[in-house]
Write an enzyme that holds these catalytic residues in place. Structure first.
Site, PDB file in Angstrom:
ATOM      1  CD  GLU A  30       3.746   6.300   0.265  1.00  0.00           C
ATOM      2  OE1 GLU A  30       2.572   6.369  -0.103  1.00  0.00           O
ATOM      3  OE2 GLU A  30       4.546   5.475  -0.548  1.00  0.00           O
TER       4      GLU A  30
ATOM      5  CD  GLU B 191       5.830   2.661   2.103  1.00  0.00           C
ATOM      6  OE1 GLU B 191       5.101   2.186   1.144  1.00  0.00           O
ATOM      7  OE2 GLU B 191       5.714   3.346   2.892  1.00  0.00           O
TER       8      GLU B 191
END
Ligand code: GLA
Ligand code: GLA
Length: 680
Positions: free
Chosen positions: A162, A319
């Site tokens: 991320e 995710e």
């Protein structure tokens, strides 16, 4: 983008090369004693897990000191997973630098706008532009690539994690140096920078590159073009880090695909993913369901946008959550069926992998109340049973693996530059929310049961019957001309308030608003009419507007009024207009109608654009439809958006899982059916 890396998907072990959807989670075995790993393998197999992401936050464990390496545990984990037929998306482990590194090199720590150091203690405390951090991160990346590049479990590389989740804006001296280099390459000369930044204003003229800084804490509004450029630069600085790790991986293991997990969700706006998508072999995304009335629509919007970034490639849902997260003000558990619906909505828009954060719910650490595939309660739990059921469903959906998204007739234009620029300070209103306006239009499409793609201004518009460009604030000259051509060649353009206002330097197009779109829309506005918070005005269509109004003059005989204001300062004047050309049209919506108002207005615009629903009338609005396709078949994903039962008897197709429609045509609350339909 290197052409030969453009379409590569997971490298499955050859024993498992058949088409399949990937299913799994982040796996953090370093949080658990070794004997738990054996239990993990058994439970993963029971759930149908076939891939995990490994070592995302393992830097301190892999490299406990500058010249000390500990790969033993990771060798063990890789071998164990492989022995159980589970592939690995292996992280470069660079997301969270270890304490020895930040103690020795505090100069890698980010600095906020106010000059405060961002200290270690959480994660991602590194400057994207730090040469010292870069050197250490690439050393670790190389070490992992060399050790595991030929491991049979390795299916893909996962760069960092991320990127920009916590460190997108860094105002340090390293950032200042890199910002100057970035500006030199954008503008070439200081004169050009002074022009673009309009530095004649407030005595900001620069006479030396060294005088230029990031927009640090200032006495009043910082220069808007400086702010916009700093956003562009910050996205590029992280992209540069992605490319640096990727290039090491490609050098050592040219045959292993590289990805990194994007965060196309909610208000995450720092990274221009339309600009990043070409840098990875396949796009990955992390998405978490938000709360509120549009949460499900927001999930669909994000999945759809991710699919559009991926283009013709499948993408990887890296995710999402089985149930509650831990970082919202109140963290709600998902309702029965909710997790599967969320997962399958991503698949509907092109995901070929459905993964979660994380496999086993942590007992300690900041995320111990975040749901996982295997919850605190253990295998004897509703969550784990639902996870196992989802694994079986995804196995039944294997035929959709590798299929593409089928193009819709309409598209929403989504533009990071307009997002960044329209929400800068010292504007007519501080209440404008770019992504919310786009989402409201998307909700209206869902309510109408009409499929819509999401495109970037750089994409080819031809082939779309209708383009909705909400708050397309930044319109460089070339984009304005492309939109004019689109309408001239029969396209139906819809745009809204605060569109067409500035060029790429954030300079206003003069002569009246909406500047670059004035001619195509056939209207002219002299002064904006934003509304105070809480104020609403009525339109004669029976809907209400908030946030914004405009005093619109019609400047072309072909411009018609679709709706007028009934109340407020513009009462009796146009609120929504359309200028019809021979075959196309250009419509303008001058106020914020929200999802409810737009669900009244959009059907009229769809009529003008001759865009129709694929669904039978009784299912429209209740069921979301998304279509994937290959040479022989279409795959219709029918997603129940509601907590009600919906009758699908008027729909044709053969379900890939569950009973036939003849046996059971009722789609239960939150259920999803996937139908195979031969292409004609
Ligand atoms: C992000 C991170 C994960 C985890 C989840 C929690 O997506 O990548 O490590 O923190 O959020 O929702
Ligand atoms: C003050 C300043 C001006 C201008 C206005 C804007 O009066 O002196 O330069 O910034 O505010 O309202």
């Amino acid at each position: 983008m290197e052409a030969d890396h453009g379409h590569r998907w997971l490298r499955w072990p050859s024993s498992q090369a058949r088409a399949r959807l990937a299913f799994g989670a982040d796996y953090n075995p370093e949080q658990w004693p070794r004997e738990v790993w054996d239990e993990d393998m058994r439970a993963m197999r029971a759930a149908g897990v076939n891939i995990v992401s490994l070592a995302i936050f393992s830097w301190a464990r892999i490299q406990p000191a500058q010249d000390v390496w500990d790969f033993g545990w990771l060798d063990d984990a890789m071998d164990l997973l492989h022995a159980h037929g589970i592939a690995v998306d292996l992280a470069t482990a660079t997301a969270s630098p270890p304490p020895w590194l930040t103690t020795k090199h505090p100069e890698i720590l980010p600095v906020d706008q106010n000059g405060h150091t961002v200290w270690p203690g959480a994660r991602q405390h590194w400057r994207p532009t730090s040469p010292v951090f870069r050197e250490h991160a690439l050393r670790l990346t190389r070490a992992l690539a060399e050790r595991y590049g030929r491991h049979p479990a390795l299916a893909a590389w996962h760069v960092s994690n991320e990127l920009g989740c916590h460190n997108v804006y860094d105002f340090s001296d390293d950032a200042a140096t890199a910002f100057r280099a970035w500006l030199r390459s954008r503008y070439g000369t200081l004169e050009e920078l002074n022009r673009a930044w309009a530095t004649a204003f407030w005595s900001q003229h620069y006479s030396d590159w060294a005088q230029i800084l990031p927009p640090r804490l200032a006495a009043s509004y910082p220069n808007p073009t400086q702010q916009l450029d700093f956003k562009r630069f910050s996205s590029d600085a992280l992209k540069d880090h992605l490319r640096a790790e990727r290039d090491v991986l490609r050098e050592v293991t040219p045959d292993v695909p590289v990805t990194t997990n994007f965060m196309v969700m909610g208000g995450t706006k720092g990274m221009n993913y339309a600009d990043w998508a070409g840098e990875v072999d396949f796009v990955s995304n992390d998405h978490y369901l938000l709360t509120g009335p549009q949460a499900q629509d927001e999930l669909s919007f994000s999945a759809n946008l991710t699919g559009s970034l991926a283009g013709a490639r499948p993408w990887y849902l890296m995710e999402h959550s089985t149930s509650a997260v831990n970082w919202q003000p109140v963290n709600l558990a998902k309702k029965p069926g909710g997790m599967a619906r969320d997962s399958l909505t991503h698949v509907a828009y092109g995901a070929d992998a459905v993964c979660f954060f994380q496999w086993r719910q942590s007992a300690g650490g900041a995320e111990k109340y975040h749901s996982a595939m295997l919850p605190h309660a253990g295998e004897d739990s509703e969550v784990f049973r639902a996870v196992t059921e989802l694994g079986a469903t995804l196995a039944a959906l294997a035929p959709v693996a590798g299929t593409r998204r089928s193009r819709a007739a309409a598209a929403i234009v989504f533009d990071w530059e307009s997002w960044w620029a329209s929400e800068l300070d010292s504007h007519p209103t501080s209440l404008l929310r770019y992504r919310q306006e786009a989402l409201d239009w998307y909700s209206a499409f869902l309510a109408a049961g009409v499929r819509v793609d999401i495109v970037s201004p750089a994409d080819d518009f031809t082939g779309y019957q209708m383009l909705v460009a909400p708050i397309l604030h930044v319109v460089p000259g070339a984009l304005g001309r492309r939109l004019e051509n689109y309408v001239a060649s029969g396209g139906h353009l819809v745009t809204t308030y605060f569109s067409g206002i500035v060029d790429e330097d954030d300079h206003v197009w003069l002569g009246g608003y909406p500047g670059a779109l004035r001619d195509v829309l056939g209207i002219r506005i002299q002064e904006f009419g934003p509304l105070p918070a809480g104020d609403a005005v009525d339109l004669d269509l029976g809907v209400a507007g908030t946030l914004w109004t405009d005093r619109i003059e019609l400047t072309d005989t072909a411009t018609e009024v679709l709706a007028s204001y009934k109340t407020g300062d513009q009462a009796g004047r146009p609120a929504i207009t359309v200028r019809r050309t021979k075959a196309g049209s250009a419509s303008y919506v001058s106020t914020r109608l929200g999802p409810d108002g737009l669900s009244v207005v959009l059907p009229r615009l769809l009529d003008i654009g001759e865009v129709a629903s694929d669904l039978p009338p009784e299912a429209r609005g209740l069921v979301e439809v998304a279509v994937r396709t290959d040479e022989t078949d279409d795959y219709w994903f029918l997603i129940n958006r509601t907590d009600r039962h919906v009758d699908l008897s008027a729909v044709e197709g053969v379900p890939l899982q569950g009973p036939s429609l003849a046996a059971d045509a009722i789609l239960g609350p939150r259920q999803v059916r996937v139908l195979r339909r031969p292409r004609h």
